[in-house]
Design an enzyme around this catalytic site. Structure first.
Site, short mmCIF file in Angstrom:
data_model
loop_
_atom_site.label_atom_id
_atom_site.label_comp_id
_atom_site.label_asym_id
_atom_site.label_seq_id
_atom_site.Cartn_x
_atom_site.Cartn_y
_atom_site.Cartn_z
N VAL A 1 0.83 -1.20 0.00
CA VAL A 1 0.00 0.00 0.00
C VAL A 1 0.87 1.26 0.00
O VAL A 1 0.71 2.15 -0.84
CB VAL A 1 -0.95 0.01 1.22
N THR B 1 -2.14 -3.70 9.79
CA THR B 1 -2.82 -3.88 11.07
C THR B 1 -3.42 -5.28 11.08
O THR B 1 -4.58 -5.48 10.74
CB THR B 1 -3.92 -2.81 11.28
N THR C 1 -5.92 0.25 8.38
CA THR C 1 -7.28 -0.12 8.78
C THR C 1 -7.34 -0.34 10.29
O THR C 1 -6.57 -1.13 10.84
CB THR C 1 -7.73 -1.39 8.05
N CYS D 1 -7.11 -7.48 4.48
CA CYS D 1 -8.32 -6.65 4.61
C CYS D 1 -9.55 -7.50 4.91
O CYS D 1 -10.06 -7.51 6.02
CB CYS D 1 -8.54 -5.82 3.34
N ARG E 1 1.26 -13.19 2.95
CA ARG E 1 0.83 -12.95 4.34
C ARG E 1 -0.68 -13.11 4.47
O ARG E 1 -1.44 -12.60 3.67
CB ARG E 1 1.28 -11.56 4.79
#
Length: 445
Positions: free
Chosen positions: A29, A97, A132, A272, A343
């Site tokens: 990101v 996160t 997030t 996500c 991941r």
């Protein structure tokens, strides 16, 4: 008391390159954001991993998000020296996160990034978080850390905002520039500057959220909604398999209705969709509410790896192939197609479940980051040449190079002595009719 801490001309200084922005966290990101901004303004790209920073400095893009050529040409000042952050006045924090093993939020990366930034924060700065989180993390957890480490006061010496990332790793269509960007700030002044800065690179425009908490909540429900919809598809797949009905065929028929939502069954991984719902339910439980729909969806999606292996075992038994010690190949290990990121991949659930049956699979993925997979899971990949004399093959990820495989190439993977070739097509990418023959035992979600 004077609360006019941020220079009204900060945006102008950024545009005229008198002030720098920093990007903290150069992953899937953060790095594309840094590269996009660097086309217009001065950018410092910081990551705690000196190895990653060296790759970028050498013109190598390990994420494959923008490509080596773009990294070679970018003007981003890549660094792992945290003191370089002092040279910036506008900071964007884009660190992962994740969740812990018990599905509670793991805020250590964002707390660590806040500590590092706090030590190097200067008066008059704006800090924008993109990670997030559940509503309240920016103001209740990150701000106190920034204040403690910097000795500065939020609202007096610096200001904060939140702008949830919407980059879709591996997606060449939905990029930073083409997706409307939600932005928020602690007050009108910070919101105005944050919006203007992002408008420099987001062609689709920005949406100004009412508050930081609203922006945090908007992000966490976007992926929770997708998670619930995929869980519904996975549940349908379980039901239709029991009815001996092809789920993909049902969805194709239902999809002719104008308002039918286009979702498909599958493994739900990544940073996500498989993670964000737990952030929302964690906060809800703190407030005394136990989620019903969200957690039900999570349970279904978390169990899909086990469900896949159960059907593999049934297929082996029906094909008169001994289960214990069966030679099984898994093709694809990343959390999504054509993206090297491993991941939080849910393919690992299939690997672990196979071990329960005494099966150590051959795992091949020419796209995946092999070093990361070994670090995260202790897995070494096999080559595609090792996929031979197999009792079963699980096509787990729809990489482009798997999509182009011929019927003959697939046939050559199997042990010709078996009466059936057991083939599991998790994503339903193959033509079902080509493999529903006497030669194959074909199964898909």
């Amino acid at each position: 008391m004077n609360t006019q801490v941020v220079n009204e001309n900060l945006y102008q200084e950024i545009v005229t390159k008198q002030a720098n922005i920093s990007l903290i966290g150069l992953g899937y990101v953060g790095m594309p954001i840094a590269v996009a901004f660097a086309k217009k303004i001065n950018v410092i790209g910081f990551d705690i991993s000196s190895e990653k920073v060296e790759l970028y400095k050498n013109g190598i893009d390990p994420t494959k998000e923008v490509g080596n050529e773009a990294i070679k040409q970018t003007t981003v000042e890549f660094t792992s020296n945290e003191e370089d952050l002092k040279k910036a006045k506008f900071h964007i924090v884009a660190v992962p996160t994740p969740v812990n093993a018990d599905h509670t939020p793991d805020l250590r990366p964002i707390q660590g990034a806040s500590r590092t930034l706090g030590k190097n924060l200067t008066k008059g700065s704006i800090v924008v978080y993109e990670s997030t989180v559940y509503p309240g993390v920016t103001e209740d957890i990150c701000v106190p850390i920034l204040e403690e480490e910097s000795g500065l006061k939020c609202g007096i010496d610096f200001k904060v905002g939140y702008s949830p990332e919407r980059i879709n790793p591996g997606d060449t269509v939905h990029r930073l520039e083409t997706i409307i960007k939600v932005v928020s700030g602690m007050d009108e002044e910070s919101l105005d500057i944050i919006a203007k800065v992002y408008e420099l690179v987001v062609d689709a425009g920005v949406y100004k959220a009412e508050s930081i908490k609203v922006a945090e909540a908007a992000k966490v429900i976007e992926n929770s909604q997708r998670d619930i919809n995929i869980a519904f598809m996975n549940e349908l797949s379980i039901i239709f398999n029991k009815m001996d009905i092809d789920t993909k065929a049902v969805l194709k028929a239902a999809g002719t209705k104008w308002n039918f939502l286009n979702f498909s069954p599958g493994l739900v991984g990544g940073h996500c969709i498989g993670v964000d719902p737990y952030y929302l339910t964690y906060k809800a439980e703190q407030l005394g509410y136990r989620s019903q729909i969200i957690l039900s969806g999570r349970r279904i999606n978390d169990d899909m790896g086990k469900y896949v292996v159960e059907n593999l075992v049934k297929s082996l038994i029906k094909s008169n192939i001994p289960v214990a010690g069966a030679k099984v190949a898994i093709l694809g290990f990343t959390f999504k197609e054509d993206c090297p990121d491993t991941r939080n991949t849910r393919v690992i659930d299939i690997v672990e479940e196979l071990k329960e049956y005494g099966i150590t699979p051959v795992i091949a993925d020419p796209v995946a980051d092999a070093e990361e997979a070994h670090h995260e899971y202790g897995i070494f990949f096999d080559s595609m040449e090792d996929v031979k004399d197999m009792d079963a093959v699980i096509l787990a990820v729809a990489h482009k190079e798997f999509m182009d495989l011929s019927h003959e190439e697939i046939s050559n993977w199997f042990n010709s002595m078996n009466e059936k070739k057991v083939l599991l097509d998790i994503k339903g990418v193959l033509n079902r009719k080509d493999y529903e023959t006497n030669e194959y035992k074909y199964w898909r979600l």
